[in-house]
Design an enzyme around this catalytic site. Structure first.
Site, PDB file in Angstrom:
ATOM      1  CD  GLU A  27      -2.699   1.239   0.291  1.00 59.68           C
ATOM      2  OE1 GLU A  27      -3.455   0.292   0.015  1.00 59.68           O
ATOM      3  OE2 GLU A  27      -2.666   2.306  -0.360  1.00 59.68           O
ATOM      4  CE  LYS A  69       6.488   1.024  10.237  1.00 55.21           C
ATOM      5  NZ  LYS A  69       6.409   0.208   9.068  1.00 55.21           N
ATOM      6  CD  GLU A 127      -0.235   9.086   8.689  1.00 56.17           C
ATOM      7  OE1 GLU A 127      -0.483  10.070   9.391  1.00 56.17           O
ATOM      8  OE2 GLU A 127       0.319   8.058   9.123  1.00 56.17           O
ATOM      9  CB  CYS A 145       5.624   5.254   6.534  1.00 60.64           C
ATOM     10  SG  CYS A 145       3.982   4.579   6.730  1.00 60.64           S
ATOM     11  N   GLY A 202       9.241  12.551   9.086  1.00 61.40           N
ATOM     12  CA  GLY A 202       8.876  11.818  10.294  1.00 61.40           C
ATOM     13  C   GLY A 202       7.688  10.937   9.959  1.00 61.40           C
ATOM     14  CE  LYS A 222       5.009   1.756   1.970  1.00 56.16           C
ATOM     15  NZ  LYS A 222       3.801   1.532   2.660  1.00 56.16           N
ATOM     16  CG  PHE A 250       8.752  13.955  -1.529  1.00 55.36           C
ATOM     17  CD1 PHE A 250       7.438  14.056  -1.939  1.00 55.36           C
ATOM     18  CD2 PHE A 250       9.025  13.278  -0.355  1.00 55.36           C
ATOM     19  CE1 PHE A 250       6.417  13.496  -1.196  1.00 55.36           C
ATOM     20  CE2 PHE A 250       8.015  12.715   0.403  1.00 55.36           C
ATOM     21  CZ  PHE A 250       6.704  12.826  -0.021  1.00 55.36           C
ATOM     22  CG  LEU A 251      13.426  18.355  -4.748  1.00 53.53           C
ATOM     23  CD1 LEU A 251      13.900  19.012  -6.047  1.00 53.53           C
ATOM     24  CD2 LEU A 251      14.612  17.663  -4.070  1.00 53.53           C
TER      25      LEU A 251
HETATM   26  C1  UDX Z   1       4.800   8.037   3.159  1.00 56.28           C
HETATM   27  C2  UDX Z   1       4.813   7.731   1.649  1.00 56.28           C
HETATM   28  O1  UDX Z   1       4.703   8.955   0.903  1.00 56.28           O
HETATM   29  C3  UDX Z   1       3.673   6.798   1.309  1.00 56.28           C
HETATM   30  O2  UDX Z   1       3.710   6.467  -0.067  1.00 56.28           O
HETATM   31  C4  UDX Z   1       3.809   5.540   2.151  1.00 56.28           C
HETATM   32  O3  UDX Z   1       2.735   4.669   1.886  1.00 56.28           O
HETATM   33  C5  UDX Z   1       3.848   5.891   3.631  1.00 56.28           C
HETATM   34  O4  UDX Z   1       4.889   6.833   3.889  1.00 56.28           O
HETATM   35  P1  UDX Z   1       3.355   9.660   4.719  1.00 56.28           P
HETATM   36  O5  UDX Z   1       4.102   9.104   5.889  1.00 56.28           O
HETATM   37  O6  UDX Z   1       1.882   9.859   4.816  1.00 56.28           O
HETATM   38  O7  UDX Z   1       3.588   8.740   3.431  1.00 56.28           O
HETATM   39  O8  UDX Z   1       4.008  11.090   4.438  1.00 56.28           O
HETATM   40  P2  UDX Z   1       4.728  11.859   3.247  1.00 56.28           P
HETATM   41  O9  UDX Z   1       3.777  12.763   2.590  1.00 56.28           O
HETATM   42  O10 UDX Z   1       5.516  10.946   2.402  1.00 56.28           O
HETATM   43  O11 UDX Z   1       5.734  12.769   4.119  1.00 56.28           O
HETATM   44  C6  UDX Z   1       6.716  12.152   4.952  1.00 56.28           C
HETATM   45  C7  UDX Z   1       7.499  13.177   5.710  1.00 56.28           C
HETATM   46  O12 UDX Z   1       8.384  13.875   4.853  1.00 56.28           O
HETATM   47  C8  UDX Z   1       6.677  14.256   6.420  1.00 56.28           C
HETATM   48  O13 UDX Z   1       7.210  14.446   7.718  1.00 56.28           O
HETATM   49  C9  UDX Z   1       6.876  15.483   5.561  1.00 56.28           C
HETATM   50  O14 UDX Z   1       6.764  16.657   6.295  1.00 56.28           O
HETATM   51  C10 UDX Z   1       8.296  15.270   5.065  1.00 56.28           C
HETATM   52  N1  UDX Z   1       8.589  15.943   3.790  1.00 56.28           N
HETATM   53  C11 UDX Z   1       7.916  15.610   2.662  1.00 56.28           C
HETATM   54  C12 UDX Z   1       9.598  16.916   3.734  1.00 56.28           C
HETATM   55  O15 UDX Z   1      10.228  17.242   4.747  1.00 56.28           O
HETATM   56  N2  UDX Z   1       9.869  17.517   2.536  1.00 56.28           N
HETATM   57  C13 UDX Z   1       9.216  17.201   1.393  1.00 56.28           C
HETATM   58  O16 UDX Z   1       9.531  17.800   0.354  1.00 56.28           O
HETATM   59  C14 UDX Z   1       8.204  16.213   1.455  1.00 56.28           C
END
Ligand code: UDX
Length: 436
Positions: A150, A265, A154, A262, A259, A206, A251-252
């Site tokens: 999956e 860990k 969130e 997911c 944190g 995954k 994601f930049l």
């Molecule tokens: C993540 C994966 O995106 C998802 O595909 C997987 O199923 C579960 O883990 P999630 O934990 O919901 O999902 O959060 P995500 O949106 O990926 O963000 C993860 C962390 O990265 C957050 O703390 C967010 O603040 C941080 N982040 C994200 C950054 O610091 N910078 C970014 O550019 C993007």
């Protein structure tokens, strides 16, 4: 006839999956060993915050297709059993704790009907699916097991489950793949990419995806460190490299790092598993990704000390945000809350605001002060920390906020606020990776 589906484990992933499967027309039973959780869900309440999920849950319960139970016998006649239990990090180890997934398999194996398919969705160390399949077949030779990771985020859980950007199925037979094609028929009709894989590859997809995302975030945070040392601006750098389609702009976002339940860990469990497989060198870089990530939290604390004083005793600090990211009340491994707790431990008087995560944050760090009102949180503050980029914080009026604080200094830990507007209103504005 439509297949009957069970969803074992009704936490974040399972509750969402159960409601979405029901909305796709299947008869669904959600199963959990936690009676409180089950009775809350059965009455249409989700025990966490996730946009759109509560409404969907209530609608599906009213349709009669979705029910919840603690009794495994109620799912003995299901055709497909999704396992959605948690695989948290073990205490005192980087590895994942597999006790819940083994317990789920052991509960379903003796009672599932011949021809039924057990489908793992939880994130597991590679090799788990094959081991569980063997165990299942030993107890119930006429059942089968597949892996279907999956990828939901969130804050977008319903959208990501109903309209995933790809479906990955790890199977050992055409029959198992066909059952899953029947389950995901609406997605296939909508042309969602379908990837058939073997069991280990499906498990790896995954953790590989999460490792890549974590790497992208730590890469830009490493660039932020360089920008700080060299006098550059990481937000401009990120924009400029993001226009290259091979890199992409998502994601930049530099800041206090990743944190949640997911990413942290998963990369740790991946390293632990690689080491068991004798391939630790291949993932050595993830150790660096983890330390860059944790370093971002320390860099914010250094900025606080630089702006206030080395000794934080008695300083009043307002923290905006406790959740690990916006649109979530999840505080698991939240960088925001970790920073707040560390500053409080250093003697500062810390008051934390969050639109949704105060209750879970209180449970984790009961000694911090929490406040429901942004104005009261900022009242008399010597410094403001913006640590979770909720939309309401971006919409704050810097001039009005200035009238509340003792000293107008703000550190934007997420590079999400409009710096020019805050500076124009007379704030001293600091951010990670921006020196000018
Ligand atoms: C993540 C994966 O995106 C998802 O595909 C997987 O199923 C579960 O883990 P999630 O934990 O919901 O999902 O959060 P995500 O949106 O990926 O963000 C993860 C962390 O990265 C957050 O703390 C967010 O603040 C941080 N982040 C994200 C950054 O610091 N910078 C970014 O550019 C993007």
């Amino acid at each position: 006839m439509k297949l009957k589906v069970s969803v074992i484990g009704t936490g974040y992933l399972g509750a969402t999956h159960a409601a979405c499967m029901s909305s796709m027309g299947f008869e669904v039973v959600g199963i959990d060993v936690d009676a409180l959780k089950i009775s809350a869900l059965a009455s249409g309440k989700i025990p966490f915050y996730e946009p759109d999920l509560q409404e969907l849950l209530q609608k599906e319960i009213s349709s009669g297709r979705l029910t919840f139970s603690t009794d495994f016998n109620s799912i003995a006649d299901a055709d497909v059993h999704f396992i959605c239990v948690g695989t948290p990090q073990l205490e005192n180890s980087l590895a994942a704790d597999l006790q819940y997934i083994d317990a789920a398999l052991e509960a379903i194996a003796p009672i599932c009907k011949p021809g039924s398919l057990v489908v793992g969705k939880s994130t597991v160390p590679v090799g788990t699916a094959a081991r569980l399949r063997e165990k299942l077949l030993r107890i119930n030779p006429e059942a089968d097991l597949a892996w279907n990771p999956e990828f939901l985020r969130e804050g977008f859980a319903v959208e990501d489950t109903l309209r995933p950007n790809r479906l990955v199925v790890g199977v050992t037979s055409d029959a198992a793949e066909n059952t899953l094609k029947e389950i995901y028929r609406t997605n296939l009709e909508a042309k969602t990419p379908w990837v058939r894989a073997d069991l280990p590859t499906a498990e790896l997809v995954k953790v590989a995806a999460n490792s890549f995302l974590a790497t992208k975030i730590s890469f830009i945070n490493a660039m932020a460190e360089i920008c700080e040392a060299a006098g550059g601006d990481v937000t401009v750098l990120a924009e400029a490299i993001g226009y290259d389609p091979r890199i992409g702009s998502r994601f930049l976002q530099a800041g206090i790092g990743f944190g949640g339940g997911c990413l942290p860990k998963d990369i740790r469990a991946f390293m632990a598993r690689a080491s068991e497989l004798g391939a630790d060198q291949a993932l050595e870089f993830l150790r660096e990704i983890d330390s860059i990530n944790l370093r971002a939290r320390q860099r914010v604390i250094e900025l606080v000390r630089k702006d206030l004083s080395q000794d934080l005793t008695g300083k009043s600090i307002a923290v905006l945000g406790a959740a690990f990211k916006p649109d979530s009340d999840d505080v698991r491994d939240s960088p925001a809350l970790d920073i707040a707790a560390q500053i409080a431990a250093a003697g500062a008087k810390v008051t934390v605001h969050d639109p949704k995560a105060i209750a879970p944050a209180k449970k984790r760090f009961p000694a911090l002060n929490y406040c429901e009102s942004i104005e009261e949180t900022l009242g008399g503050a010597d410094l403001v920390l913006h640590l979770t980029e909720w939309k309401i914080y971006r919409e704050l009026d810097p001039l009005k906020m200035k009238s509340l604080v003792a000293s107008p200094v703000i550190i934007d830990g997420r590079n999400a606020l409009d710096r020019d507007a805050w500076v124009a209103a007379g704030w001293k504005f600091r951010a990670l990776g921006r020196t000018n």
